[in-house]
Design a protein around this motif. Structure first.
Motif, PDB file in Angstrom:
ATOM      1  N   MET A  84       0.595  -1.282  -0.111  1.00 36.82           N
ATOM      2  CA  MET A  84      -0.068  -0.083   0.041  1.00 36.82           C
ATOM      3  C   MET A  84       0.896   1.342   0.060  1.00 36.82           C
ATOM      4  O   MET A  84       0.387   2.359  -0.652  1.00 36.82           O
ATOM      5  CB  MET A  84      -0.967   0.011   1.225  1.00 36.82           C
ATOM      6  CG  MET A  84      -2.302  -0.885   0.890  1.00 36.82           C
ATOM      7  SD  MET A  84      -3.058  -0.494  -0.612  1.00 36.82           S
ATOM      8  CE  MET A  84      -4.332  -1.517  -0.682  1.00 36.82           C
ATOM      9  N   ALA A  85       2.266   1.279   0.558  1.00 37.70           N
ATOM     10  CA  ALA A  85       2.983   2.425   0.532  1.00 37.70           C
ATOM     11  C   ALA A  85       3.150   2.601  -0.795  1.00 37.70           C
ATOM     12  O   ALA A  85       3.362   3.911  -1.125  1.00 37.70           O
ATOM     13  CB  ALA A  85       3.984   2.136   1.415  1.00 37.70           C
ATOM     14  N   LYS A  86       3.679   1.594  -1.573  1.00 43.54           N
ATOM     15  CA  LYS A  86       4.122   1.844  -3.012  1.00 43.54           C
ATOM     16  C   LYS A  86       2.953   2.355  -3.795  1.00 43.54           C
ATOM     17  O   LYS A  86       3.087   3.371  -4.643  1.00 43.54           O
ATOM     18  CB  LYS A  86       4.417   0.337  -3.710  1.00 43.54           C
ATOM     19  CG  LYS A  86       5.875  -0.104  -3.308  1.00 43.54           C
ATOM     20  CD  LYS A  86       5.951  -1.207  -4.057  1.00 43.54           C
ATOM     21  CE  LYS A  86       7.439  -1.945  -3.903  1.00 43.54           C
ATOM     22  NZ  LYS A  86       7.186  -3.215  -3.125  1.00 43.54           N
ATOM     23  N   ARG A  87       1.796   1.813  -3.513  1.00 37.84           N
ATOM     24  CA  ARG A  87       0.561   2.195  -4.190  1.00 37.84           C
ATOM     25  C   ARG A  87       0.110   3.876  -3.987  1.00 37.84           C
ATOM     26  O   ARG A  87      -0.141   4.617  -4.829  1.00 37.84           O
ATOM     27  CB  ARG A  87      -0.647   1.510  -4.103  1.00 37.84           C
ATOM     28  CG  ARG A  87      -0.743   0.254  -4.490  1.00 37.84           C
ATOM     29  CD  ARG A  87      -2.145  -0.490  -4.286  1.00 37.84           C
ATOM     30  NE  ARG A  87      -1.949  -1.963  -5.068  1.00 37.84           N
ATOM     31  CZ  ARG A  87      -2.926  -2.773  -5.279  1.00 37.84           C
ATOM     32  NH1 ARG A  87      -4.243  -2.258  -4.794  1.00 37.84           N
ATOM     33  NH2 ARG A  87      -2.917  -3.892  -5.705  1.00 37.84           N
ATOM     34  N   ILE A  88       0.210   4.206  -2.684  1.00 35.65           N
ATOM     35  CA  ILE A  88      -0.039   5.528  -2.377  1.00 35.65           C
ATOM     36  C   ILE A  88       0.895   6.342  -3.011  1.00 35.65           C
ATOM     37  O   ILE A  88       0.741   7.423  -3.491  1.00 35.65           O
ATOM     38  CB  ILE A  88       0.021   5.711  -0.733  1.00 35.65           C
ATOM     39  CG1 ILE A  88      -1.167   4.976   0.011  1.00 35.65           C
ATOM     40  CG2 ILE A  88       0.115   7.287  -0.549  1.00 35.65           C
ATOM     41  CD1 ILE A  88      -1.120   4.832   1.321  1.00 35.65           C
ATOM     42  N   GLN A  89       2.326   6.113  -3.086  1.00 37.15           N
ATOM     43  CA  GLN A  89       3.293   6.756  -3.578  1.00 37.15           C
ATOM     44  C   GLN A  89       3.187   6.947  -5.215  1.00 37.15           C
ATOM     45  O   GLN A  89       3.240   7.982  -5.782  1.00 37.15           O
ATOM     46  CB  GLN A  89       4.938   6.257  -3.282  1.00 37.15           C
ATOM     47  CG  GLN A  89       5.399   6.474  -1.954  1.00 37.15           C
ATOM     48  CD  GLN A  89       6.733   6.487  -1.738  1.00 37.15           C
ATOM     49  OE1 GLN A  89       7.321   5.442  -1.608  1.00 37.15           O
ATOM     50  NE2 GLN A  89       7.269   7.551  -1.360  1.00 37.15           N
ATOM     51  N   GLN A  90       2.702   5.919  -6.037  1.00 41.96           N
ATOM     52  CA  GLN A  90       2.379   5.860  -7.283  1.00 41.96           C
ATOM     53  C   GLN A  90       1.144   6.967  -7.656  1.00 41.96           C
ATOM     54  O   GLN A  90       1.560   7.621  -8.539  1.00 41.96           O
ATOM     55  CB  GLN A  90       2.092   4.409  -7.853  1.00 41.96           C
ATOM     56  CG  GLN A  90       3.122   3.371  -8.026  1.00 41.96           C
ATOM     57  CD  GLN A  90       2.733   1.993  -8.418  1.00 41.96           C
ATOM     58  OE1 GLN A  90       1.511   1.863  -7.804  1.00 41.96           O
ATOM     59  NE2 GLN A  90       3.535   1.048  -8.601  1.00 41.96           N
ATOM     60  N   LEU A  91       0.274   6.915  -6.476  1.00 41.58           N
ATOM     61  CA  LEU A  91      -0.751   7.676  -6.747  1.00 41.58           C
ATOM     62  C   LEU A  91      -0.502   9.275  -6.791  1.00 41.58           C
ATOM     63  O   LEU A  91      -0.930  10.039  -7.522  1.00 41.58           O
ATOM     64  CB  LEU A  91      -2.085   7.489  -5.885  1.00 41.58           C
ATOM     65  CG  LEU A  91      -3.159   8.246  -5.715  1.00 41.58           C
ATOM     66  CD1 LEU A  91      -3.978   8.316  -6.920  1.00 41.58           C
ATOM     67  CD2 LEU A  91      -3.736   8.004  -4.434  1.00 41.58           C
ATOM     68  N   CYS A  92       0.431   9.572  -5.433  1.00 41.15           N
ATOM     69  CA  CYS A  92       0.732  10.726  -5.374  1.00 41.15           C
ATOM     70  C   CYS A  92       1.856  11.383  -6.640  1.00 41.15           C
ATOM     71  O   CYS A  92       1.644  12.356  -7.152  1.00 41.15           O
ATOM     72  CB  CYS A  92       1.696  11.082  -4.063  1.00 41.15           C
ATOM     73  SG  CYS A  92       0.289  11.025  -2.829  1.00 41.15           S
ATOM     74  N   ARG A  93       2.593  10.385  -7.149  1.00 44.47           N
ATOM     75  CA  ARG A  93       3.586  10.871  -8.340  1.00 44.47           C
ATOM     76  C   ARG A  93       2.681  11.035  -9.668  1.00 44.47           C
ATOM     77  O   ARG A  93       2.767  12.135 -10.202  1.00 44.47           O
ATOM     78  CB  ARG A  93       4.412   9.718  -8.606  1.00 44.47           C
ATOM     79  CG  ARG A  93       5.752   9.606  -7.739  1.00 44.47           C
ATOM     80  CD  ARG A  93       6.683   8.608  -8.044  1.00 44.47           C
ATOM     81  NE  ARG A  93       7.360   8.178  -7.114  1.00 44.47           N
ATOM     82  CZ  ARG A  93       7.236   6.999  -6.348  1.00 44.47           C
ATOM     83  NH1 ARG A  93       6.454   6.052  -6.908  1.00 44.47           N
ATOM     84  NH2 ARG A  93       7.868   6.527  -5.304  1.00 44.47           N
ATOM     85  N   PHE A  94       1.602  10.408  -9.585  1.00 43.00           N
ATOM     86  CA  PHE A  94       0.608  10.617 -10.924  1.00 43.00           C
ATOM     87  C   PHE A  94       0.059  11.785 -10.622  1.00 43.00           C
ATOM     88  O   PHE A  94      -0.110  12.678 -11.636  1.00 43.00           O
ATOM     89  CB  PHE A  94      -0.462   9.394 -10.817  1.00 43.00           C
ATOM     90  CG  PHE A  94      -1.321   9.651 -12.204  1.00 43.00           C
ATOM     91  CD1 PHE A  94      -1.090   9.010 -13.285  1.00 43.00           C
ATOM     92  CD2 PHE A  94      -2.705  10.425 -11.914  1.00 43.00           C
ATOM     93  CE1 PHE A  94      -1.894   9.220 -14.437  1.00 43.00           C
ATOM     94  CE2 PHE A  94      -3.407  10.376 -12.746  1.00 43.00           C
ATOM     95  CZ  PHE A  94      -3.249   9.883 -14.280  1.00 43.00           C
ATOM     96  N   LEU A  95      -0.547  12.177  -9.373  1.00 39.73           N
ATOM     97  CA  LEU A  95      -1.231  13.734  -9.322  1.00 39.73           C
ATOM     98  C   LEU A  95      -0.243  14.630  -9.158  1.00 39.73           C
ATOM     99  O   LEU A  95      -0.399  15.709  -9.959  1.00 39.73           O
ATOM    100  CB  LEU A  95      -1.705  13.379  -7.607  1.00 39.73           C
ATOM    101  CG  LEU A  95      -2.871  12.620  -7.451  1.00 39.73           C
ATOM    102  CD1 LEU A  95      -3.174  12.485  -6.050  1.00 39.73           C
ATOM    103  CD2 LEU A  95      -4.105  13.177  -8.335  1.00 39.73           C
ATOM    104  N   VAL A  96       0.944  14.595  -8.958  1.00 42.72           N
ATOM    105  CA  VAL A  96       1.878  15.539  -9.271  1.00 42.72           C
ATOM    106  C   VAL A  96       2.378  15.839 -10.529  1.00 42.72           C
ATOM    107  O   VAL A  96       2.407  16.803 -11.269  1.00 42.72           O
ATOM    108  CB  VAL A  96       3.409  15.125  -8.545  1.00 42.72           C
ATOM    109  CG1 VAL A  96       4.625  16.010  -8.989  1.00 42.72           C
ATOM    110  CG2 VAL A  96       3.277  15.085  -6.707  1.00 42.72           C
TER     111      VAL A  96
END
Length: 196
Positions: A84-96
């Motif tokens: 889930m840490a990986k998924r949250i970071q992927q989501l945040c990178r996408f949003l950035v």
């Protein structure tokens, strides 16, 4: 600010009500754990990062091992804190990359429900069901209602339904959603054993 009761915990719900990113992260975490556990996750993450809000830029740039450790610390943010840490970071990178780090920009200018559903489906970790539930949550509780939002949300957009996180406004509605999910599980199990 929107009054939200998904985490069933005042501080966590307050964050969900004022932070679009917290709402998205809570929805991302909402699988294979009780709903309240998932939606209190953003508050726990914010606290462990030393603040009272989430920032997509900060999370995207965080050292992956350190971020995974942050989610794994007791009590863990999720049953599977590492993935889930990986998924949250992927989501945040996408949003950035796509929205300048502003979660709200995903829905702020959506032309229609179909357009918004497409945008949600493009988010890392959001399949069709999760995207439709979040769309229904935006419409029912956050006042985000582009033309055709109920139709785009499928059955999760139905008025008066108790199917998902979109329908939870307190302990009573939480109990109704739980009952609906248990009944759906029973029906699936019964259908499977009838087919054997």
């Amino acid at each position: 600010m929107t009054e939200i009761h998904l985490a069933q915990q005042a501080e966590a719900d307050e964050l969900l009500g004022r932070s679009p990113l917290a709402a998205l992260v809570g929805m991302l975490l909402d699988q294979q754990v009780p709903m309240e556990w998932a939606f209190s996750g953003p508050y726990t993450i914010a606290q462990r990062l030393g603040g009272d809000d989430l920032d997509a830029h900060e999370i995207a740039a965080h050292d992956p091992d350190a971020f995974a450790a942050l989610l794994s610390a007791k009590p863990a943010v999720h049953r599977y804190p590492g993935s889930m840490a990986k998924r949250i970071q992927q989501l945040c990178r996408f949003l950035v990359d796509e929205y300048g780090g502003e979660a709200e920009a995903v829905w702020a200018d959506a032309a229609s429900g179909a357009d918004l559903l497409e945008r949600l489906l493009a988010l890392p970790g959001f399949g069709k069901q999760k995207a439709q539930i979040f769309l229904a949550l935006l419409g029912k509780q956050y006042g985000v209602r582009p033309r055709g939002w109920r139709e785009a949300a499928g059955s999760y957009g139905d008025s008066g339904a108790y199917r998902s996180a979109a329908d939870i406004t307190g302990p009573e509605s939480l109990a109704k959603v739980r009952a609906f999910k248990q009944e759906a599980k029973r029906a699936t199990k019964a259908a499977k054993s009838a087919g054997n």
